[in-house]
Design a protein around this motif. Sequence first.
Motif, PDB file in Angstrom:
ATOM      1  N   PHE A 163     -22.269  -1.546  14.142  1.00  0.00           N
ATOM      2  CA  PHE A 163     -21.619  -2.391  13.142  1.00  0.00           C
ATOM      3  C   PHE A 163     -22.671  -3.009  12.234  1.00  0.00           C
ATOM      4  O   PHE A 163     -23.806  -3.247  12.650  1.00  0.00           O
ATOM      5  N   THR A 164     -22.281  -3.261  10.998  1.00  0.00           N
ATOM      6  CA  THR A 164     -23.166  -3.924  10.036  1.00  0.00           C
ATOM      7  C   THR A 164     -22.415  -5.088   9.399  1.00  0.00           C
ATOM      8  O   THR A 164     -21.174  -5.135   9.442  1.00  0.00           O
ATOM      9  N   ILE A 168     -17.467  -7.695   6.442  1.00  0.00           N
ATOM     10  CA  ILE A 168     -17.043  -8.244   5.153  1.00  0.00           C
ATOM     11  C   ILE A 168     -15.883  -7.440   4.583  1.00  0.00           C
ATOM     12  O   ILE A 168     -14.894  -8.006   4.094  1.00  0.00           O
ATOM     13  N   ARG A 169     -15.976  -6.118   4.638  1.00  0.00           N
ATOM     14  CA  ARG A 169     -14.903  -5.254   4.124  1.00  0.00           C
ATOM     15  C   ARG A 169     -13.607  -5.456   4.914  1.00  0.00           C
ATOM     16  O   ARG A 169     -12.511  -5.485   4.329  1.00  0.00           O
ATOM     17  N   VAL A 170     -13.709  -5.601   6.225  1.00  0.00           N
ATOM     18  CA  VAL A 170     -12.515  -5.852   7.037  1.00  0.00           C
ATOM     19  C   VAL A 170     -11.882  -7.183   6.637  1.00  0.00           C
ATOM     20  O   VAL A 170     -10.659  -7.290   6.513  1.00  0.00           O
ATOM     21  N   GLN A 221     -12.045  -8.581   3.715  1.00  0.00           N
ATOM     22  CA  GLN A 221     -11.405  -8.368   2.415  1.00  0.00           C
ATOM     23  C   GLN A 221     -10.071  -7.650   2.565  1.00  0.00           C
ATOM     24  O   GLN A 221      -9.096  -7.973   1.872  1.00  0.00           O
ATOM     25  N   GLN A 222     -10.020  -6.676   3.462  1.00  0.00           N
ATOM     26  CA  GLN A 222      -8.776  -5.952   3.701  1.00  0.00           C
ATOM     27  C   GLN A 222      -7.688  -6.875   4.240  1.00  0.00           C
ATOM     28  O   GLN A 222      -6.532  -6.818   3.812  1.00  0.00           O
ATOM     29  N   ILE A 223      -8.070  -7.744   5.170  1.00  0.00           N
ATOM     30  CA  ILE A 223      -7.109  -8.692   5.740  1.00  0.00           C
ATOM     31  C   ILE A 223      -6.641  -9.672   4.667  1.00  0.00           C
ATOM     32  O   ILE A 223      -5.440  -9.964   4.551  1.00  0.00           O
ATOM     33  N   ALA A 224      -7.583 -10.180   3.859  1.00  0.00           N
ATOM     34  CA  ALA A 224      -7.232 -11.133   2.799  1.00  0.00           C
ATOM     35  C   ALA A 224      -6.299 -10.523   1.766  1.00  0.00           C
ATOM     36  O   ALA A 224      -5.431 -11.209   1.210  1.00  0.00           O
ATOM     37  N   ASP A 225      -6.449  -9.211   1.523  1.00  0.00           N
ATOM     38  CA  ASP A 225      -5.601  -8.517   0.548  1.00  0.00           C
ATOM     39  C   ASP A 225      -4.312  -7.994   1.156  1.00  0.00           C
ATOM     40  O   ASP A 225      -3.494  -7.376   0.452  1.00  0.00           O
ATOM     41  N   GLU A 281     -22.238   2.802   3.371  1.00  0.00           N
ATOM     42  CA  GLU A 281     -20.833   2.952   2.972  1.00  0.00           C
ATOM     43  C   GLU A 281     -20.680   4.242   2.168  1.00  0.00           C
ATOM     44  O   GLU A 281     -21.400   4.487   1.208  1.00  0.00           O
ATOM     45  N   MET A 282     -19.745   5.102   2.578  1.00  0.00           N
ATOM     46  CA  MET A 282     -19.559   6.402   1.936  1.00  0.00           C
ATOM     47  C   MET A 282     -18.120   6.629   1.478  1.00  0.00           C
ATOM     48  O   MET A 282     -17.733   7.761   1.157  1.00  0.00           O
ATOM     49  N   GLY A 283     -17.328   5.579   1.460  1.00  0.00           N
ATOM     50  CA  GLY A 283     -15.945   5.666   1.032  1.00  0.00           C
ATOM     51  C   GLY A 283     -15.218   4.396   1.413  1.00  0.00           C
ATOM     52  O   GLY A 283     -15.808   3.483   2.006  1.00  0.00           O
ATOM     53  N   ASP A 284     -13.939   4.314   1.095  1.00  0.00           N
ATOM     54  CA  ASP A 284     -13.140   3.141   1.417  1.00  0.00           C
ATOM     55  C   ASP A 284     -12.948   3.044   2.923  1.00  0.00           C
ATOM     56  O   ASP A 284     -12.156   3.783   3.516  1.00  0.00           O
TER      57      ASP A 284
END
Length: 224
Positions: free
Chosen positions: A23-24, A29-31, A33-37, A148-151
């Motif tokens: 994990f990084t 952070i991306r997770v 953002q996904q939850i917030a959206d 990161e290599m994609g969504d």
Amino acid sequence: MVVAFLGTTILSVVALRFLPVYFTPLMFIRVGQQIADGREIRLRHTWVSLEDMSPDMSRAVMASEDAHFLSHHGFDFKAIENAAKRNMANGGKRKLGASTISQQTAKNVFLWPGRTWTRKAFEVYFTALIELMWSKQRIMEVYLNSIEMGDGIYGTEAVARYHFGCSAKELTDKQCALIAATLPNPIRFDSSHPDAYVKKRQNKILHEMKFVKRLPREGEDVDK
């Protein structure tokens, strides 16, 4: 506090010289953002060794991201100078970077995204540490597993599975170049559905790969 910081960070770098990076900070952070959206959580990442990746993958990212990876010690000062000149020439409308693969690895594994001077200072510190304590092969291995290599997709094995239906070792030179072509912005550019711009970059990277030395195996002289 200084002694504690130095001790903790040095021990972390030493440990990750040998341990997989599952994990990084960017993944979390991306997770968030996904939850917030209100979106579905998407985090696809599988650690594999460098030997289980196509050798064309390292050649592709060196051709696209850091042509002097094997010869510099973490920082490409000529590239930094050229980027500064280009940024001055375009009036700062579009900032061009010159981060090496070593710098990107330090940022991905130990830090957070951002352009503040504080974060940049930490990036310099961690880059120096990994260049001192890790081999070039280890830096490339961690880079190709963590970037990161994609969504919601991180690392070569995950992008190979989800975008091309194969393993990282089975990727062709064209697929590796296509993945590398999206790295400036892997959220905007999709290696599974490349647009004309990405295809153009892919062709350029394929051409540049002909002039990039292969990444030597662990223990081999990087100058060979």
